[in-house]
Design an enzyme around this catalytic site. Structure first.
Site, PDB file in Angstrom:
ATOM      1  N   GLY A  78       0.835  -1.205   0.000  1.00 27.02           N
ATOM      2  CA  GLY A  78       0.000   0.000   0.000  1.00 27.02           C
ATOM      3  C   GLY A  78       0.865   1.249   0.000  1.00 27.02           C
ATOM      4  N   ASP A 133       2.200  -2.211  -4.507  1.00 24.32           N
ATOM      5  CA  ASP A 133       0.864  -1.606  -4.645  1.00 24.32           C
ATOM      6  C   ASP A 133       0.362  -1.950  -6.051  1.00 24.32           C
ATOM      7  OD1 ASP A 133      -1.432   0.225  -4.466  1.00 24.32           O
ATOM      8  OD2 ASP A 133      -0.325   1.225  -2.864  1.00 24.32           O
ATOM      9  N   ASP A 190      -1.570  -7.058  -7.580  1.00 24.85           N
ATOM     10  CA  ASP A 190      -2.876  -6.996  -6.924  1.00 24.85           C
ATOM     11  C   ASP A 190      -2.881  -7.985  -5.762  1.00 24.85           C
ATOM     12  OD1 ASP A 190      -5.470  -7.103  -6.094  1.00 24.85           O
ATOM     13  OD2 ASP A 190      -6.334  -7.550  -8.068  1.00 24.85           O
ATOM     14  N   GLY A 199      -4.949  -1.799   1.747  1.00 29.15           N
ATOM     15  CA  GLY A 199      -6.283  -2.093   2.237  1.00 29.15           C
ATOM     16  C   GLY A 199      -7.332  -1.274   1.506  1.00 29.15           C
ATOM     17  N   SER A 256      -7.065  -1.975  12.902  1.00 29.29           N
ATOM     18  CA  SER A 256      -7.884  -0.756  12.968  1.00 29.29           C
ATOM     19  C   SER A 256      -8.571  -0.671  14.326  1.00 29.29           C
ATOM     20  CB  SER A 256      -8.943  -0.814  11.868  1.00 29.29           C
ATOM     21  OG  SER A 256      -9.980   0.116  12.111  1.00 29.29           O
ATOM     22  N   TYR A 287     -15.460  -4.652   6.768  1.00 30.51           N
ATOM     23  CA  TYR A 287     -14.197  -3.961   7.079  1.00 30.51           C
ATOM     24  C   TYR A 287     -13.682  -4.288   8.491  1.00 30.51           C
ATOM     25  CZ  TYR A 287     -10.683  -0.355   7.775  1.00 30.51           C
ATOM     26  OH  TYR A 287      -9.507   0.293   8.064  1.00 30.51           O
TER      27      TYR A 287
END
Ligand code: NAD
Length: 273
Positions: free
Chosen positions: A8, A32, A41, A71, A115, A153
């Site tokens: 990412g 990425d 990917d 993400g 997260s 998520y």
């Protein structure tokens, strides 16, 4: 200087992390979908295999640290199944593929970005979390599709955090000198929370997100935590989930953690037999 890998790396937290590590003189290989050293990917098993092979070759077979930032967020129009494929499998499959290269470093560190939604968003679908951890990717992506992006998520991020805690203590991770940890960021100012793809109606809900510090985080603040977890200052840290959220988790759930331990007989047998 070390060989570090950041997924990412094109945007947001990943870009800030890659920049910080490179500024310290390290070799940084970004992964990425475009505009970085390794374009792949991570939402497909073929893409992950390609990425593992390309990264291993770029680093001469030795990787000292990895930060998995790639993400998809829940405020944009991503299918829940794709979110499972990128957020969960794009981290755990990729990291597992890099384990030999991390092991060759002798002492290495891997960081995944979970997260704070894991502990502050109600209604996480437990079946999806458990399918990620113990089922097949097909089962988990099908459940993610049914759950939809908003619920999928935090489920992918909870599964990631639990995967880290389950795997970090195993022989093939810490036994090989590889420390595995997670960061749980709160609301961070990146394209994921404020970019053009974000649904403006859903974005309004972010104004009500409880942040005692009174502001969003900056990607550089998460990059600093990742840098710490990669470095020698974190040499004793293994299997932890480090919240960097301006106080969100603490204000929502002040006494839920640390939780007192009431070990079952199975726990005791597992640990002491
Ligand atoms: P971002 O959208 O700026 O960056 C995400 C990056 O992932 C992008 O460069 C994107 O191209 C890449 N990516 C997406 N799908 C990919 C795929 N299939 N293969 C390879 N790369 C792919 O978002 P960000 O805010 O920097 O998010 C970084 C990480 O932090 C994510 O895992 C996100 O879930 C997590 N996170 C973000 C926040 C926040 O508030 N921004 C909060 C908690 C956790």
């Amino acid at each position: 200087m070390a060989n570090f890998v950041v997924t990412g790396a094109r945007s947001g937290i990943g870009a800030a992390t890659a920049r910080r590590l490179a500024e310290s003189g390290n070799t940084v290989v970004g992964v990425d979908v475009a505009d970085v050293e390794v374009e792949a990917d991570l939402g497909t098993s073929a893409g992950r295999r390609t990425a593992v092979a390309a990264v291993t070759e770029s680093c001469g077979g030795v990787v000292h640290g990895v930060v998995c930032c790639a993400g998809l967020g829940s405020l944009s129009a991503h299918p829940g199944g794709k979110m499972v494929a990128v957020n969960y499998y794009g981290a755990v499959d990729f990291l597992s593929g890099l384990r030999p290269a991390l092991g060759r470093a002798g002492s290495a560190s891997a960081v995944v970005i979970s997260s704070s939604s894991t502990t502050t968003q109600p209604g996480i679908p437990a079946d999806l979390v458990h399918a990620c951890l113990d089922g097949t990717e097909d089962e988990a992506t099908a459940l993610g599709e049914t759950a939809g992006a908003l619920a999928a998520y935090p489920a992918t991020k909870l599964a990631l955090a639990w995967w880290v805690r389950r795997e970090a203590v195993q022989q093939n991770w810490i036994g090989e000198g590889i420390r595995l940890n997670a960061i749980a960021p709160g609301m961070i100012d990146t394209p994921m929370t404020g970019g053009p793809d974000v649904n403006p109606e859903l974005a309004k809900a972010l104004d009500y997100y409880p942040v005692p510090m009174g502001r969003r985080g900056r990607p550089e603040e998460i990059a600093a935590v990742a840098d710490f977890l990669l470095g020698p200052g974190a040499s004793l840290i293994c299997g932890t989930v480090l919240f960097a959220d301006g106080g969100t988790d603490a204000v929502c759930r002040p006494t839920d953690w640390p939780a007192a331990w009431s070990p079952s007989n199975d726990d005791l047998a597992r640990l002491f037999s």
